[in-house]
Scaffold this active site. Structure first.
Site, PDB file in Angstrom:
ATOM      1  N   SER A 188      -6.152 -14.835  19.997  1.00  0.00           N
ATOM      2  CA  SER A 188      -7.309 -14.926  21.124  1.00  0.00           C
ATOM      3  C   SER A 188      -6.943 -14.522  22.578  1.00  0.00           C
ATOM      4  O   SER A 188      -7.769 -14.166  23.494  1.00  0.00           O
ATOM      5  CB  SER A 188      -7.813 -16.346  21.136  1.00  0.00           C
ATOM      6  OG  SER A 188      -7.091 -17.263  21.473  1.00  0.00           O
ATOM      7  N   HIS A 216     -12.133 -15.707  16.018  1.00  0.00           N
ATOM      8  CA  HIS A 216     -12.257 -14.449  16.966  1.00  0.00           C
ATOM      9  C   HIS A 216     -12.615 -13.233  16.126  1.00  0.00           C
ATOM     10  O   HIS A 216     -12.088 -12.092  16.489  1.00  0.00           O
ATOM     11  CB  HIS A 216     -11.057 -14.270  17.967  1.00  0.00           C
ATOM     12  CG  HIS A 216     -11.086 -15.201  19.024  1.00  0.00           C
ATOM     13  ND1 HIS A 216     -11.700 -15.186  20.079  1.00  0.00           N
ATOM     14  CD2 HIS A 216     -10.625 -16.582  19.041  1.00  0.00           C
ATOM     15  CE1 HIS A 216     -11.759 -16.224  20.958  1.00  0.00           C
ATOM     16  NE2 HIS A 216     -10.893 -16.842  20.324  1.00  0.00           N
ATOM     17  N   LYS A 245     -18.851 -19.054  18.716  1.00  0.00           N
ATOM     18  CA  LYS A 245     -18.804 -17.734  19.492  1.00  0.00           C
ATOM     19  C   LYS A 245     -19.702 -16.621  18.913  1.00  0.00           C
ATOM     20  O   LYS A 245     -20.639 -16.780  19.266  1.00  0.00           O
ATOM     21  CB  LYS A 245     -16.917 -17.206  19.093  1.00  0.00           C
ATOM     22  CG  LYS A 245     -16.139 -18.228  19.701  1.00  0.00           C
ATOM     23  CD  LYS A 245     -14.584 -18.066  19.498  1.00  0.00           C
ATOM     24  CE  LYS A 245     -13.785 -18.650  20.388  1.00  0.00           C
ATOM     25  NZ  LYS A 245     -13.851 -20.062  20.193  1.00  0.00           N
TER      26      LYS A 245
END
Length: 400
Positions: A188, A216, A245
């Site tokens: 990340s 991610h 996310k």
């Protein structure tokens, strides 16, 4: 004990905060007065947003929002309990099935946060007879999860396959029953993608399992956005991820694995057993985000996302900034000094671009940066405007 007898404690806390600020390490919390998106309202004005993990641009999407509202209208605010007592709703089972099917696993288990997923995966599955071999740059939640487990711990230098093999050899020599390799799928702070093909080969050679944190990567890496392992063309044993996310931007985490592994986690994983069930609104929004990500619209969003990343990376490199290399939509602008990173972020906000300076302990000392993150919702015009602001601030602060 009276308040006066605790003066030394509170003085120490104040002194520590003062020291953090003096080093330029204070992390400000800026208040946003709008939905998440490529443009947000901060301090009474609209600014371009280049620091959210909103990869597919779905966090403020009206369809995702309305799906959450419909779920809340049907199921209420929440279960007011943990699932094994009185907390499993039909929508929880629906979301578990949806994310498992999307990512290609037999089953899934939900958590209140992805941090809890990583905190809960190791301890129920591995004992002092086993070994965990962990990448040195793994997310803090993996580190904490490993600490909660009694398995022997080994660490390899990030993406260093020779070091990984050395640690696997040592774990085998030490008599480990089971070995699990734990790694971020995409790191990340740097945007590096794990060398999962090489890790898979070594895991096969030494009889090890593989756990990947794909927070991610889920939703936008690999075929249909299934994640880093799909991007690298390999299979892994466990995937942890988030709905906070690309898959809607709310909160909540999951573990995907074989059905018997999920069954055991539901009996033994402490963050699952002792935390309230995921809120229905989050489940509804996440289901809609998965639907979008898994379809043709998801393909188009992923294409736009990586086109945006390529445009920003090319323009910033041409302007003279030092970037971390890679292909990921996380694009760190390396500055080195913590105070410089904070000053740069503050100046960028004045210029109408919302970014955040990252410094120790989030990144190693001396590697302070502004971590920019592209979204499919950004336009080329917005990216060009952000680059122009970086150039102006960079010249003013002596960065370029």
């Amino acid at each position: 004990m009276t308040q006066s007898t605790n003066t030394a404690f509170y003085d120490r806390i104040s002194a520590e905060l003062t020291d953090i600020d003096a080093q330029g390490l204070t992390k400000p919390e800026r208040v946003i007065a709008s939905r998440q998106g490529p443009v947000i309202s901060v301090n009474g004005r609209d600014v371009l947003n280049f620091c959210a993990n909103n990869y597919l641009g779905l966090a403020g999407d009206e369809r995702v929002t309305q799906a959450g509202i419909r779920a809340m209208e049907k199921w209420g605010a929440g279960t007011a309990s943990v699932r094994f007592i009185c907390g499993t709703l039909e929508i929880h089972k629906e979301l578990e099935r949806a994310v498992a099917d999307y990512l290609g696993f037999e089953d899934a288990i939900l958590f209140a946060a992805a941090f809890d997923a990583n905190g809960g995966i190791f301890e129920p599955l591995f004992t002092e007879a086993d070994a965990i071999v962990s990448d040195s740059l793994n997310h803090a939640s993996i580190i904490d999860g490993v600490r909660l487990c009694k398995a022997k711990r080994y660490r390899f230098a990030t993406s260093d396959m020779a070091d990984l093999e050395a640690q696997l050899k040592q774990a085998r020599a030490d008599g480990a029953r089971e070995i699990i390799i734990a790694t971020d799928g995409a790191f990340s702070m740097d945007g590096y993608i794990a060398k999962l093909k090489d890790i898979r080969a070594l895991a096969d050679q030494y009889g090890a399992l593989i756990m990947v944190d794909d927070c991610h990567a889920t939703g936008f890496m690999g075929d249909k956005g299934r994640g880093s392992y799909a991007h690298c063309g390999v299979e892994v044993d466990f995937v942890t991820g988030t709905f906070g996310k690309a898959l809607g931007g709310a909160m909540g985490g999951f573990i995907c694995a074989k059905a018997n592994v999920v069954a055991l986690l539901k009996q033994r994983a402490r963050p699952y057993l002792f935390s309230n069930a995921l809120a229905p609104a989050v489940c509804g929004s996440s289901l809609e985000a998965i639907r979008i990500a898994a379809g043709e619209e998801g393909d188009a969003l992923r294409k736009q996302l990586f086109a945006n990343a390529a445009r920003f990376r090319s323009a910033m490199t041409e302007a003279g900034f030092t970037l971390q290399p890679g292909e990921h939509p996380i694009i760190p602008v390396m500055l080195g000094d913590a105070k410089l990173a904070q000053d740069m972020a503050a100046r960028m906000l004045e210029l109408g671009v919302y970014v955040i300076g990252f410094s120790f302990p989030v990144v190693p000392r001396g590697q302070a940066r502004i971590r920019t993150q592209m979204s499919a919702a950004h336009t080329f015009e917005q990216i060009d405007a952000a680059v122009a602001a970086f150039i102006q601030a960079g010249k003013e602060l002596g960065v370029i």
